[in-house]
Design a protein around this motif. Structure first.
Motif, PDB file in Angstrom:
ATOM      1  N   ASP A 295       0.805  -1.344  -0.074  1.00 11.17           N
ATOM      2  CA  ASP A 295       0.093  -0.165   0.062  1.00 11.17           C
ATOM      3  C   ASP A 295       0.729   1.290   0.043  1.00 11.17           C
ATOM      4  O   ASP A 295       0.215   1.978  -0.364  1.00 11.17           O
ATOM      5  CB  ASP A 295      -0.711  -0.025   1.076  1.00 11.17           C
ATOM      6  N   LEU A 296       2.254   1.162   0.680  1.00 13.41           N
ATOM      7  CA  LEU A 296       3.077   2.319   0.714  1.00 13.41           C
ATOM      8  C   LEU A 296       4.303   1.790   0.421  1.00 13.41           C
ATOM      9  O   LEU A 296       4.986   0.983   0.965  1.00 13.41           O
ATOM     10  CB  LEU A 296       2.830   2.923   2.256  1.00 13.41           C
ATOM     11  N   ILE A 297       5.106   2.604  -0.309  1.00 13.35           N
ATOM     12  CA  ILE A 297       6.559   2.423  -0.502  1.00 13.35           C
ATOM     13  C   ILE A 297       7.248   3.734   0.165  1.00 13.35           C
ATOM     14  O   ILE A 297       6.957   4.753  -0.204  1.00 13.35           O
ATOM     15  CB  ILE A 297       6.761   2.535  -2.030  1.00 13.35           C
ATOM     16  N   ILE A 298       8.028   3.453   1.034  1.00 15.82           N
ATOM     17  CA  ILE A 298       9.044   4.494   1.530  1.00 15.82           C
ATOM     18  C   ILE A 298      10.472   4.385   1.300  1.00 15.82           C
ATOM     19  O   ILE A 298      10.989   3.419   1.547  1.00 15.82           O
ATOM     20  CB  ILE A 298       8.883   4.629   3.103  1.00 15.82           C
ATOM     21  N   ILE A 324       0.272   3.218  -6.176  1.00 14.01           N
ATOM     22  CA  ILE A 324       0.793   2.966  -4.810  1.00 14.01           C
ATOM     23  C   ILE A 324       1.110   4.589  -4.031  1.00 14.01           C
ATOM     24  O   ILE A 324       2.006   5.180  -4.742  1.00 14.01           O
ATOM     25  CB  ILE A 324       2.065   1.984  -4.608  1.00 14.01           C
ATOM     26  N   PHE A 325       1.015   4.572  -3.034  1.00 12.42           N
ATOM     27  CA  PHE A 325       1.559   5.877  -2.285  1.00 12.42           C
ATOM     28  C   PHE A 325       2.987   5.678  -2.046  1.00 12.42           C
ATOM     29  O   PHE A 325       3.574   4.748  -1.970  1.00 12.42           O
ATOM     30  CB  PHE A 325       0.876   6.362  -0.995  1.00 12.42           C
ATOM     31  N   MET A 326       3.718   6.693  -2.583  1.00 13.89           N
ATOM     32  CA  MET A 326       5.380   6.677  -2.157  1.00 13.89           C
ATOM     33  C   MET A 326       5.766   8.094  -1.719  1.00 13.89           C
ATOM     34  O   MET A 326       5.289   9.050  -2.029  1.00 13.89           O
ATOM     35  CB  MET A 326       5.905   6.646  -3.723  1.00 13.89           C
ATOM     36  N   SER A 327       6.743   7.803  -0.904  1.00 10.01           N
ATOM     37  CA  SER A 327       7.341   8.946  -0.074  1.00 10.01           C
ATOM     38  C   SER A 327       8.957   8.830  -0.132  1.00 10.01           C
ATOM     39  O   SER A 327       9.226   7.619  -0.254  1.00 10.01           O
ATOM     40  CB  SER A 327       6.839   9.131   1.273  1.00 10.01           C
ATOM     41  N   ALA A 328       9.412   9.870   0.223  1.00 10.54           N
ATOM     42  CA  ALA A 328      11.032   9.805   0.122  1.00 10.54           C
ATOM     43  C   ALA A 328      11.549  10.728   0.949  1.00 10.54           C
ATOM     44  O   ALA A 328      11.112  11.830   1.366  1.00 10.54           O
ATOM     45  CB  ALA A 328      11.418   9.762  -1.369  1.00 10.54           C
ATOM     46  N   ASP A 329      12.728  10.374   1.486  1.00  9.97           N
ATOM     47  CA  ASP A 329      13.835  11.386   2.198  1.00  9.97           C
ATOM     48  C   ASP A 329      15.212  10.947   1.741  1.00  9.97           C
ATOM     49  O   ASP A 329      15.606   9.851   1.568  1.00  9.97           O
ATOM     50  CB  ASP A 329      13.605  11.310   3.601  1.00  9.97           C
ATOM     51  N   SER A 330      15.950  11.863   1.194  1.00  7.36           N
ATOM     52  CA  SER A 330      17.390  11.794   0.929  1.00  7.36           C
ATOM     53  C   SER A 330      18.379  12.770   1.788  1.00  7.36           C
ATOM     54  O   SER A 330      18.374  14.054   1.539  1.00  7.36           O
ATOM     55  CB  SER A 330      17.339  12.069  -0.618  1.00  7.36           C
ATOM     56  N   SER A 422      10.961   9.527  11.828  1.00 11.40           N
ATOM     57  CA  SER A 422       9.904   9.206  12.485  1.00 11.40           C
ATOM     58  C   SER A 422       8.956  10.321  11.729  1.00 11.40           C
ATOM     59  O   SER A 422       7.666   9.858  11.428  1.00 11.40           O
ATOM     60  CB  SER A 422      10.056   9.586  14.142  1.00 11.40           C
ATOM     61  N   LEU A 423       9.161  11.428  11.286  1.00 12.18           N
ATOM     62  CA  LEU A 423       8.203  12.260  10.831  1.00 12.18           C
ATOM     63  C   LEU A 423       7.879  11.718   9.448  1.00 12.18           C
ATOM     64  O   LEU A 423       6.603  11.626   8.999  1.00 12.18           O
ATOM     65  CB  LEU A 423       8.813  13.551  10.490  1.00 12.18           C
ATOM     66  N   LEU A 424       8.870  11.287   8.497  1.00 13.48           N
ATOM     67  CA  LEU A 424       8.683  10.585   7.249  1.00 13.48           C
ATOM     68  C   LEU A 424       7.684   9.234   7.565  1.00 13.48           C
ATOM     69  O   LEU A 424       6.714   9.362   6.839  1.00 13.48           O
ATOM     70  CB  LEU A 424       9.945  10.206   6.689  1.00 13.48           C
ATOM     71  N   THR A 425       7.980   8.708   8.416  1.00 11.84           N
ATOM     72  CA  THR A 425       7.309   7.255   8.385  1.00 11.84           C
ATOM     73  C   THR A 425       5.734   7.522   9.017  1.00 11.84           C
ATOM     74  O   THR A 425       4.740   7.094   8.133  1.00 11.84           O
ATOM     75  CB  THR A 425       7.851   6.500   9.420  1.00 11.84           C
ATOM     76  N   CYS A 426       5.581   8.419  10.095  1.00 17.45           N
ATOM     77  CA  CYS A 426       4.313   8.597  10.508  1.00 17.45           C
ATOM     78  C   CYS A 426       3.257   9.435   9.619  1.00 17.45           C
ATOM     79  O   CYS A 426       2.294   8.982   9.544  1.00 17.45           O
ATOM     80  CB  CYS A 426       4.429   9.278  11.893  1.00 17.45           C
ATOM     81  N   SER A 427       3.872  10.420   9.081  1.00 15.58           N
ATOM     82  CA  SER A 427       3.137  11.284   8.108  1.00 15.58           C
ATOM     83  C   SER A 427       2.721  10.301   6.676  1.00 15.58           C
ATOM     84  O   SER A 427       1.692  10.379   6.333  1.00 15.58           O
ATOM     85  CB  SER A 427       4.060  12.524   7.451  1.00 15.58           C
ATOM     86  N   SER A 428       3.895   9.458   6.006  1.00 14.88           N
ATOM     87  CA  SER A 428       3.485   8.823   5.078  1.00 14.88           C
ATOM     88  C   SER A 428       2.499   7.915   5.481  1.00 14.88           C
ATOM     89  O   SER A 428       1.517   7.682   4.487  1.00 14.88           O
ATOM     90  CB  SER A 428       4.858   7.993   4.611  1.00 14.88           C
TER      91      SER A 428
END
Length: 470
Positions: A295-298, A324-330, A422-428
């Motif tokens: 459902d979600l790719i991080i 699929i919802f996708m989010s990223a942090d680099s 933690s911001l990336l995970t919970c918000s995503s």
């Protein structure tokens, strides 16, 4: 395994006892403590209370009530080492003959000054007092209900999340500061304790799991002990991990040397070259096999070589095809890192500095930076993290309410590392279960506030977030 045995009354556990126990533990690998029974001790405090205090000492592996003379226990169990206080060294010690018969050793010591505070030092890592403050103005501005936010958190258990990125092991070495070297202007410390934590993309996977989701994790590790540490830690959480062993690199290790609650030095053990074509192929094959249930790719990128352009483009293409919802942090540790390589994400969560590095723009304001990043990366939402100033939210340009900010919600900051994860995970996860941008940004900010209130990357439980919303 080298077993060490210590026995005594331990009527009131004091610093001297703790120093002795620490010395005993350092002399072997497994510390066994025999607490004299009431019949042997004859002291006023009951054996159960004395045993409980010994069991609470962090360096003790096993403790029991000793209702026979210590010499009989030694003869029967044959520990490798027996440790006694320094005051016994000039006395008659029948243990010596017993130990000599099977090759055991008898050591005398009262421990070292400074080591008695070990358990107090560990409390720094065990403390979970969050000290979170809310932002009533933000809540009012977006007409948010705390009950609704709790309902969003409860929906996390319906998610299946795929996390891919660079694994890191964070190691904190707590030291005693001994002073300045007489030979040169160098601070001298003595290590007292070591605490390890799963970090990097692995902590993102861990957060997602303890927040309630089913999690698959894909990463690269070295052929070393830290690989086993990560594998065991993820397995204990129930995370399905696909860890590819790369013999050309170690498992990334970041060591922090601390004294008096301050970090003195950080040492990074890592390699940053790109993974091989064989590893790329294996990763893409695994994603292809798993994508239908996700459902979600991080993407959690630390620019250590796992997330190559080939991997990012192919997974992103698959994610878009499956809607699929996708989010990223680099993350940019120095001058490397480029958040714009992640195209078409639902959410990206860079720092201000990471945006400026990616765009080579060190003069524009925050809103202009967000606009430029949005156009270049086609990200739907952008949360720019600003450290102590909180986050700036950049909404879908098609919406009327374009930007807003949330002040940092953590009133007690012990360790800022891990706040962005933690911001990336919970918000995503919030976005993936149907929350709007304002709800998801607020829940992510709450998660970050919980994270910074303690030392080390400890996976955040959904109950902790719900508690802050009560």
């Amino acid at each position: 395994m080298k077993k060490v045995f210590v026995s005594g009354d331990f009527n009131i556990l004091h610093p001297g006892h703790l120093r002795l126990l620490k010395f005993a533990k350092d002399s072997g690998t497994y510390l066994i403590v025999g607490v004299h029974s009431d019949d042997i001790s004859g002291k006023g405090i009951s054996q159960d209370i004395r045993l409980e205090s010994i069991q609470a000492a962090s360096c003790v592996d096993e403790a029991f009530i000793l209702d026979i003379p210590a010499t009989q226990y030694i003869q029967k169990s044959k520990p490798d080492i027996v440790v006694m206080g320094k005051e016994h060294e000039l006395k008659e010690n029948p243990e010596l003959e017993i130990l000599a018969n099977y090759g055991g050793k008898l050591l005398f010591s009262s421990g070292e000054i400074g080591f008695s505070s070990m358990d107090l030092l560990r409390q720094e890592f065990l403390s979970l007092s969050n000290n979170v403050t809310h932002s009533p103005n933000f809540i009012k501005r977006h007409d948010m209900k705390l009950e609704t936010l709790k309902e969003i958190i409860e929906k996390f258990s319906s998610l299946k999340v795929l996390v891919i990125g660079d694994t890191i092991v964070d190691e904190y070495i707590t030291c005693e500061a001994l002073g300045m070297s007489q030979e040169d202007p160098t601070i001298v410390v003595s290590p007292l304790a070591t605490n390890k934590f799963i970090g990097g993309a692995a902590i993102v996977a861990s957060h997602a799991r303890t927040l309630g989701a089913e999690v698959q994790f894909i990463s690269v590790v070295g052929d070393d002990d830290n690989r086993d540490y990560v594998k065991d830690g993820l397995g204990d959480l129930g995370i399905e991990s696909f860890l590819l062993c790369d013999s050309t690199r170690p498992t990334t290790l970041k060591q922090r040397f601390r004294a008096n609650n301050k970090t003195l030095l950080r040492v990074n053990h890592l390699k940053q070259h790109s993974v091989s074509k064989d590893i790329e192929t294996a990763i893409l094959k695994k994603v292809q096999e798993s994508i239908d249930t996700v459902d979600l790719i991080i993407f959690s990128d630390f620019s250590y070589g796992l997330l190559t352009d080939t991997i990012i483009k192919n997974i992103t293409k698959l994610g878009k095809k499956k809607d699929i919802f996708m989010s990223a942090d680099s993350q940019s540790s120095s001058q490397t890192g480029d958040i714009t390589k992640f195209k078409g994400m639902t959410l990206v969560t860079p720092t201000e500095r990471e945006i400026r590095l990616s765009l080579n723009d060190f003069t524009s304001g925050l809103v202009v930076l967000s606009e430029k990043l949005s156009k270049k990366s086609h990200a739907k939402y952008i949360f720019t993290t600003l450290g102590a100033e909180g986050i700036m939210i950049y909404n879908d340009p098609k919406k009327s309410f374009l930007t807003d900010t949330i002040d940092a919600l953590g009133s007690l900051v012990k360790d800022v590392s891990g706040a962005g994860d933690s911001l990336l995970t919970c918000s995503s996860m919030a976005l993936a279960v149907g929350a709007d941008i304002w709800q998801s940004s607020y829940l992510g900010s709450l998660a970050a506030a919980v994270q910074v209130s303690r030392l080390g990357n400890v996976p955040i439980k959904k109950e902790e977030i719900i508690q802050e919303l009560n």
